[in-house]
Design a protein around this motif. Structure first.
Motif, PDB file in Angstrom:
ATOM      1  N   GLY A 147       0.900  -1.442   0.093  1.00  0.00           N
ATOM      2  CA  GLY A 147       0.083  -0.140  -0.387  1.00  0.00           C
ATOM      3  C   GLY A 147       1.063   1.241   0.285  1.00  0.00           C
ATOM      4  N   LEU A 148       2.036   1.400  -0.898  1.00  0.00           N
ATOM      5  CA  LEU A 148       3.024   2.506  -0.191  1.00  0.00           C
ATOM      6  C   LEU A 148       2.505   2.505  -2.361  1.00  0.00           C
ATOM      7  CD1 LEU A 148       5.595   1.009   1.417  1.00  0.00           C
ATOM      8  CD2 LEU A 148       4.060   3.486   1.767  1.00  0.00           C
ATOM      9  N   SER A 149       3.172   3.830  -2.696  1.00  0.00           N
ATOM     10  CA  SER A 149       3.593   4.330  -3.660  1.00  0.00           C
ATOM     11  C   SER A 149       5.561   4.409  -3.937  1.00  0.00           C
ATOM     12  CB  SER A 149       3.394   6.006  -4.142  1.00  0.00           C
ATOM     13  OG  SER A 149       4.829   6.811  -3.657  1.00  0.00           O
ATOM     14  N   SER A 150       5.515   4.094  -5.493  1.00  0.00           N
ATOM     15  CA  SER A 150       7.209   3.813  -5.645  1.00  0.00           C
ATOM     16  C   SER A 150       8.200   4.089  -4.879  1.00  0.00           C
ATOM     17  CB  SER A 150       7.478   3.651  -7.341  1.00  0.00           C
ATOM     18  OG  SER A 150       6.291   1.758  -7.790  1.00  0.00           O
ATOM     19  N   THR A 151       7.449   5.504  -5.273  1.00  0.00           N
ATOM     20  CA  THR A 151       8.202   7.192  -4.542  1.00  0.00           C
ATOM     21  C   THR A 151       8.122   6.699  -3.298  1.00  0.00           C
ATOM     22  OG1 THR A 151       7.741   8.815  -6.199  1.00  0.00           O
ATOM     23  CG2 THR A 151       9.083   9.363  -4.137  1.00  0.00           C
ATOM     24  N   ALA A 152       7.589   6.714  -2.556  1.00  0.00           N
ATOM     25  CA  ALA A 152       7.536   6.007  -0.799  1.00  0.00           C
ATOM     26  C   ALA A 152       8.438   4.811  -0.518  1.00  0.00           C
ATOM     27  CB  ALA A 152       5.853   5.962  -0.414  1.00  0.00           C
ATOM     28  N   LEU A 153       8.261   3.558  -1.446  1.00  0.00           N
ATOM     29  CA  LEU A 153       8.752   2.697  -0.843  1.00  0.00           C
ATOM     30  C   LEU A 153      10.603   3.356  -1.349  1.00  0.00           C
ATOM     31  CD1 LEU A 153       7.985  -0.821  -1.952  1.00  0.00           C
ATOM     32  CD2 LEU A 153      10.511   0.453  -2.686  1.00  0.00           C
ATOM     33  N   TYR A 154      10.689   3.870  -2.309  1.00  0.00           N
ATOM     34  CA  TYR A 154      12.544   4.333  -2.180  1.00  0.00           C
ATOM     35  C   TYR A 154      12.845   5.328  -0.900  1.00  0.00           C
ATOM     36  CZ  TYR A 154      12.444   2.643  -7.457  1.00  0.00           C
ATOM     37  OH  TYR A 154      12.259   1.902  -8.592  1.00  0.00           O
ATOM     38  N   MET A 155      12.253   5.769  -0.357  1.00  0.00           N
ATOM     39  CA  MET A 155      12.488   5.687   1.026  1.00  0.00           C
ATOM     40  C   MET A 155      13.435   4.851   1.494  1.00  0.00           C
ATOM     41  SD  MET A 155       9.854   8.598   1.985  1.00  0.00           S
ATOM     42  CE  MET A 155      10.222   9.565   2.986  1.00  0.00           C
ATOM     43  N   HIS A 156      12.924   3.508   1.722  1.00  0.00           N
ATOM     44  CA  HIS A 156      13.018   2.764   2.935  1.00  0.00           C
ATOM     45  C   HIS A 156      14.271   1.593   1.853  1.00  0.00           C
ATOM     46  CE1 HIS A 156       9.682   3.012   5.402  1.00  0.00           C
ATOM     47  NE2 HIS A 156       9.167   3.424   4.837  1.00  0.00           N
ATOM     48  N   PHE A 157      14.385   1.691   0.387  1.00  0.00           N
ATOM     49  CA  PHE A 157      14.675   1.363  -0.271  1.00  0.00           C
ATOM     50  C   PHE A 157      16.004   1.189  -1.391  1.00  0.00           C
ATOM     51  CE2 PHE A 157      12.950  -1.710   2.720  1.00  0.00           C
ATOM     52  CZ  PHE A 157      14.067  -2.992   3.085  1.00  0.00           C
ATOM     53  N   ALA A 158      16.639   1.255  -1.658  1.00  0.00           N
ATOM     54  CA  ALA A 158      17.124   2.509  -3.350  1.00  0.00           C
ATOM     55  C   ALA A 158      16.726   1.395  -4.437  1.00  0.00           C
ATOM     56  CB  ALA A 158      18.996   2.085  -2.871  1.00  0.00           C
ATOM     57  N   ASP A 159      16.728  -0.675  -4.001  1.00  0.00           N
ATOM     58  CA  ASP A 159      16.164  -1.031  -5.132  1.00  0.00           C
ATOM     59  C   ASP A 159      15.648  -2.530  -5.092  1.00  0.00           C
ATOM     60  OD1 ASP A 159      18.718  -2.373  -4.954  1.00  0.00           O
ATOM     61  OD2 ASP A 159      19.626  -0.913  -6.119  1.00  0.00           O
ATOM     62  N   LYS A 160      15.659  -3.359  -5.636  1.00  0.00           N
ATOM     63  CA  LYS A 160      15.282  -4.732  -5.260  1.00  0.00           C
ATOM     64  C   LYS A 160      16.209  -5.675  -5.184  1.00  0.00           C
ATOM     65  CE  LYS A 160      15.136  -6.961  -9.719  1.00  0.00           C
ATOM     66  NZ  LYS A 160      13.347  -6.946 -10.827  1.00  0.00           N
ATOM     67  N   SER A 161      17.682  -5.343  -5.290  1.00  0.00           N
ATOM     68  CA  SER A 161      18.742  -5.903  -5.189  1.00  0.00           C
ATOM     69  C   SER A 161      18.736  -5.449  -3.227  1.00  0.00           C
ATOM     70  CB  SER A 161      19.896  -5.069  -5.880  1.00  0.00           C
ATOM     71  OG  SER A 161      20.776  -5.880  -4.891  1.00  0.00           O
ATOM     72  N   GLU A 162      18.164  -4.232  -3.433  1.00  0.00           N
ATOM     73  CA  GLU A 162      18.573  -4.210  -1.669  1.00  0.00           C
ATOM     74  C   GLU A 162      17.824  -5.186  -0.467  1.00  0.00           C
ATOM     75  OE1 GLU A 162      19.068  -0.463   1.290  1.00  0.00           O
ATOM     76  OE2 GLU A 162      18.588  -0.040  -0.584  1.00  0.00           O
ATOM     77  N   MET A 163      16.352  -5.268  -1.022  1.00  0.00           N
ATOM     78  CA  MET A 163      16.184  -5.875  -0.536  1.00  0.00           C
ATOM     79  C   MET A 163      15.767  -7.523  -0.511  1.00  0.00           C
ATOM     80  SD  MET A 163      12.442  -4.508  -1.916  1.00  0.00           S
ATOM     81  CE  MET A 163      12.252  -2.777  -2.450  1.00  0.00           C
ATOM     82  N   LEU A 164      16.813  -7.631  -1.582  1.00  0.00           N
ATOM     83  CA  LEU A 164      17.089  -9.200  -1.514  1.00  0.00           C
ATOM     84  C   LEU A 164      18.302  -9.362  -0.477  1.00  0.00           C
ATOM     85  CD1 LEU A 164      16.791 -12.141  -2.371  1.00  0.00           C
ATOM     86  CD2 LEU A 164      18.605 -11.347  -4.612  1.00  0.00           C
ATOM     87  N   HIS A 165      19.063  -8.173  -0.851  1.00  0.00           N
ATOM     88  CA  HIS A 165      20.261  -8.464   0.395  1.00  0.00           C
ATOM     89  C   HIS A 165      20.106  -8.444   1.003  1.00  0.00           C
ATOM     90  CE1 HIS A 165      22.896  -6.536  -2.882  1.00  0.00           C
ATOM     91  NE2 HIS A 165      21.781  -7.911  -3.530  1.00  0.00           N
ATOM     92  N   GLU A 166      18.670  -7.928   1.992  1.00  0.00           N
ATOM     93  CA  GLU A 166      18.635  -7.508   3.292  1.00  0.00           C
ATOM     94  C   GLU A 166      17.431  -8.932   3.895  1.00  0.00           C
ATOM     95  OE1 GLU A 166      18.509  -5.890   6.844  1.00  0.00           O
ATOM     96  OE2 GLU A 166      19.896  -5.167   5.094  1.00  0.00           O
ATOM     97  N   ILE A 167      17.174  -9.552   2.647  1.00  0.00           N
ATOM     98  CA  ILE A 167      16.196 -11.001   3.282  1.00  0.00           C
ATOM     99  C   ILE A 167      17.407 -12.070   3.249  1.00  0.00           C
ATOM    100  CG2 ILE A 167      15.004 -12.899   2.434  1.00  0.00           C
ATOM    101  CD1 ILE A 167      13.092 -10.560   0.908  1.00  0.00           C
TER     102      ILE A 167
END
Length: 210
Positions: free
Chosen positions: A52-72
């Motif tokens: 339930g976020l905009s893409s812009t708001a999500l970028y405030m938490h993670f730079a890209d999906k690669s960063e998300m995978l690394h965090e997982i």
């Protein structure tokens, strides 16, 4: 056992300022979408919509999906390491602690199949460098703690064989069981506790000195 993915309801848009809780929600959504659509098929838009976020708001938490995978991946290793620390502190013979560590590793994989799949079974080219970095920082620490207990058991005369080969073989057996059950959910598997016990009974019967 069905391999079908059960759709999860998307969150309504939420107010800002939820910090760590919001990051955790994003990572949980990314984990599901990476598994459902593949890393390459997952998009920031899909992940943002899921929480339930905009893409812009999500970028405030993670730079890209690669960063998300690394965090997982990092979170998976850190959870396993914490479990190992608790077992290492127990006043038990090394072979008992060793078996309990393998049991905990297998149980984690069974209970967190998406995180396990992404950490151990997914290596997309786009994320390869970062994933290797995570493995070097935390994955190696996890294995070194396990291998140290194997070394202790061999030195104490409780287990026979080359410590490095023994450690790698036990880990490979546990990983094989978890990965097969995750990737072949349609197979008529026995109860998971029975599978774990049978595998480890056979392994330790061959390794323990009589």
């Amino acid at each position: 056992m069905s391999g079908a993915t059960i759709p999860t309801p998307r969150s309504a848009r939420k107010p800002k300022g939820e910090g760590h809780e919001r990051r955790a929600e994003i990572l949980a959504a990314a984990e599901r979408i990476f598994v459902e659509h593949g890393y390459e098929g997952a998009t920031i838009r899909k992940i943002a919509d899921e929480v339930g976020l905009s893409s812009t708001a999500l970028y405030m938490h993670f730079a890209d999906k690669s960063e998300m995978l690394h965090e997982i991946c990092r979170g998976t290793f850190e959870n396993l390491i914490e479990g190992h620390r608790n077992l290492l502190s127990e006043d038990q013979p090394p072979e008992v602690r060793l078996r309990r560590m393998v049991e905990a590793y297998i149980q984690f994989g069974f209970e967190h199949p998406n995180a396990y799949r992404l950490t151990y079974l997914t290596r997309p080219i786009e994320a390869q460098e970062g994933a290797q970095s995570v493995a070097q920082e935390t994955g190696h620490e996890l294995f070194r703690a396990f291998a140290a207990v194997v070394e202790e058991a061999v030195t104490a005369g409780r287990i026979q064989g080359d410590p490095q080969a023994v450690a790698q073989s036990i880990w490979a057996a546990g990983h094989g069981l978890v990965s097969l059950r995750i990737t072949k959910p349609y197979f008529e598997w026995a109860d998971r506790d029975t599978l774990t016990r049978t595998l480890l009974d056979a392994l330790f019967a061959g390794l323990l000195k009589s």
